[in-house]
Design an enzyme around this catalytic site. Structure first.
Site, mmCIF file in Angstrom:
data_model
loop_
_atom_site.group_PDB
_atom_site.id
_atom_site.type_symbol
_atom_site.label_atom_id
_atom_site.label_comp_id
_atom_site.label_asym_id
_atom_site.label_seq_id
_atom_site.Cartn_x
_atom_site.Cartn_y
_atom_site.Cartn_z
ATOM 1 C CD GLU A 26 -2.720 -1.279 2.459
ATOM 2 O OE1 GLU A 26 -3.773 -1.937 2.391
ATOM 3 O OE2 GLU A 26 -2.310 -0.746 3.507
ATOM 4 C CG ASP A 42 -6.811 -7.269 4.783
ATOM 5 O OD1 ASP A 42 -7.762 -7.179 5.573
ATOM 6 O OD2 ASP A 42 -6.345 -6.286 4.177
#
Length: 401
Positions: free
Chosen positions: A154, A170
Site C-alpha cells: 500500500e 488481511d
C-alpha cells in the site's frame, strides 16, 4: 495521522465483496502549497522470489488530484474505471508484466493512494460494481482469486512525499519488502523476512493450538497460498469466537480495581486519559475527571479488527484511545503494563492468549516491524517507509525459503 488512517481504512474496508470506494486509503495529510514531488516517480520492482511463474503487477487506487478511482499503467498514466454494474462487470485488464526471477523492471507511479498488487502465474480477477472496484477477498471460498498466489503493498504519493508499507493486516502471503531511495542516494527499507522466515511463521501457526493452523490456505497442488488474518479466521470459522475471551475478561477484572492510563500522542505527553471499569463498561476520564468516552467489553472480532466495540473514529479523543487499547489487546500487554502504549516490544505477545498470528509474523521480520493488525503502528512497530522528497520507490519480491 497518515499511518492510522491508512491502516484503519484497510481494516474496515475489506469484506467478502470488497469495494474500493472514495474513502479507502484516504490520507488526510495536508499537502504543502508548492509541490516538492513530481507527478510520477519511478518504482523499481525486483523479483528475487526464485519462482519461475509469470509475474503480474497492478497499481490501483485513488487519484489524489481528482478523487477518482482507477488504475495506472507502467508509464504512470491514470485510467479511471468505467461504470460498473449489478451484478459486477469485468474490470479492464490493468496488469503490467512483471520481471522474471532474478530480474528487475522499473515503472512509474503517480500521485495516488492505493495498492500495488502482484500475482504469480495467473492474472488477478477484478470486477466493478456500481459502487467501485471489487477487490480480492480470499476469505470467501468462492472468490475467483482464492487459488492464486498474490499479495499487495500500500502507498500514498502526494506533494508531501511517499508513504509505502508492506501489510499483513488481511493475510500473510508471498513475501516482499519495500523501500525508498532518497534524493541523497541513500535508501531505507523494511518488511523483509529473516532467512527462512516465511516457512517459520507458517510453522508457528501450525504448532499453535486453538485453531490457528486453520488460518493457512493451501492450493490443491500443495502450494501454500497464505495465512488469513485472525479477523477473517473468525469470519470463516477457522478460529472460535471465544479465542480472546479469557484475556479480555482478565483485563476487565483488573481495571475494575485499578486504573489504565493511556497517553496516546508521543508529541503530547501531557495528554492522558484514565480508564476504569464500572458496571461492565470501561470509562475514560480526562485530567479534569470528566468522562470523555466509554467502551463495552470487546469481543475477539473487535480486538482483531480494531473495530466494532473498539471503533476508532478519526477524532482526537476516542480514536487515539481506541487504537491504543486495540494494540494492547493484540499484543497482550494490558495486564502487564497499566501505562499504555508500551515503549518497547520486549513484552509483546507473552500471554498464552494473544494474537498468535501477529506474534508469528513479527518474530520473523528482520527488523521486527510489520503491519499484522490495523493499529500495529502504535509505538512505531509498523513496516513503513517515508520520505518527503523520494527519488525512487522500491518493491522487492523476496524468496519463500
Amino acid at each position: 495521522m497518515l499511518r492510522t488512517l491508512k491502516r484503519r481504512a484497510t481494516a474496515i474496508g475489506l469484506g467478502i465483496a470488497t469495494v474500493l470506494g472514495g474513502s479507502l486509503l484516504a490520507t488526510g495529510v495536508p499537502s504543502p502549497a508548492h509541490a516538492a514531488v513530481p507527478d510520477t516517480i519511478p518504482l523499481q520492482i525486483t523479483n528475487n522470489s526464485g519462482r519461475g511463474e509469470q509475474l503480474y503487477v497492478y497499481n490501483l487506487g485513488t487519484q489524489l488530484s481528482t478523487g477518482r478511482q482507477g488504475w495506472a499503467d507502467a508509464s504512470g498514466t491514470f485510467h479511471p474505471w468505467p461504470a460498473g454494474g449489478n451484478p459486477p462487470t469485468p474490470a479492464p485488464d490493468a496488469s503490467i508484466t512483471g520481471p522474471a526471477a532474478g530480474r528487475s523492471t522499473t515503472v512509474r507511479i503517480p500521485k495516488f493512494s492505493g495498492r500495488i498488487y502482484f500475482s504469480y502465474g495467473q492474472k488477478l480477477v477484478f470486477k466493478l460494481t456500481t459502487g467501485g472496484l471489487v477487490q480480492p477477498a480470499v476469505q470467501n471460498p468462492t472468490d475467483p482469486n482464492r487459488n492464486i498466489l498474490f499479495n499487495w503493498s500500500e502507498y500514498t504519493l502526494n506533494d508531501a512525499g511517499l508513504w509505502l508499507n508492506s501489510t499483513q493486516v488481511d493475510m500473510f502471503s508471498a513475501p516482499y519488502s519495500v523501500g525508498v531511495r532518497r534524493a541523497d542516494g541513500g535508501t531505507t527499507s523494511t518488511g523483509k523476512l529473516k532467512s527462512g522466515g516465511y516457512n517459520a511463521a507458517l510453522s508457528t501457526l501450525r504448532g499453535q493450538s486453538g485453531g490457528w493452523a486453520n488460518l493457512i490456505q493451501t492450493r490443491s497442488d500443495g502450494t501454500v497460498l497464505r495465512a488469513l488474518s485472525p479477523l477473517y479466521g473468525l469470519e470463516t470459522g477457522a478460529l472460535p469466537a471465544s479465542v480472546m475471551d479469557d484475556y479480555v475478561n482478565r483485563v476487565w477484572q483488573k481495571y475494575a480495581g485499578s486504573t489504565l492510563t493511556v497517553t496516546p500522542f508521543t508529541d503530547q505527553p501531557g495528554v492522558k486519559y484514565y480508564g476504569r471499569v464500572s458496571g461492565g463498561v470501561m470509562n475514560f476520564t480526562n485530567s479534569a475527571g470528566a468522562v470523555v468516552t466509554s467502551f463495552q467489553k470487546p469481543d475477539a472480532s473487535s480486538v482483531f479488527g480494531c473495530h466494532g466495540k473498539l471503533d476508532a473514529p478519526n477524532d482526537q479523543v476516542r480514536g487515539p484511545i481506541s487504537r491504543t487499547l486495540c494494540a494492547g489487546f493484540n499484543r497482550s500487554t494490558l495486564l502487564t503494563n497499566p501505562s499504555q502504549p508500551d515503549s518497547g516490544s520486549a513484552d509483546f505477545y507473552r500471554d498464552g492468549v494473544t494474537n498468535h498470528y501477529a506474534r508469528a509474523i513479527h518474530a520473523q521480520m528482520a527488523d521486527g516491524k510489520a503491519y499484522a493488525f490495523a493499529f500495529d503502528d502504535v509505538g512505531n512497530h509498523e513496516s513503513l517507509v517515508h520520505d518527503g522528497n523520494p527519488s525512487q520507490a522500491l518493491l522487492t519480491l523476496d524468496p519463500f525459503n
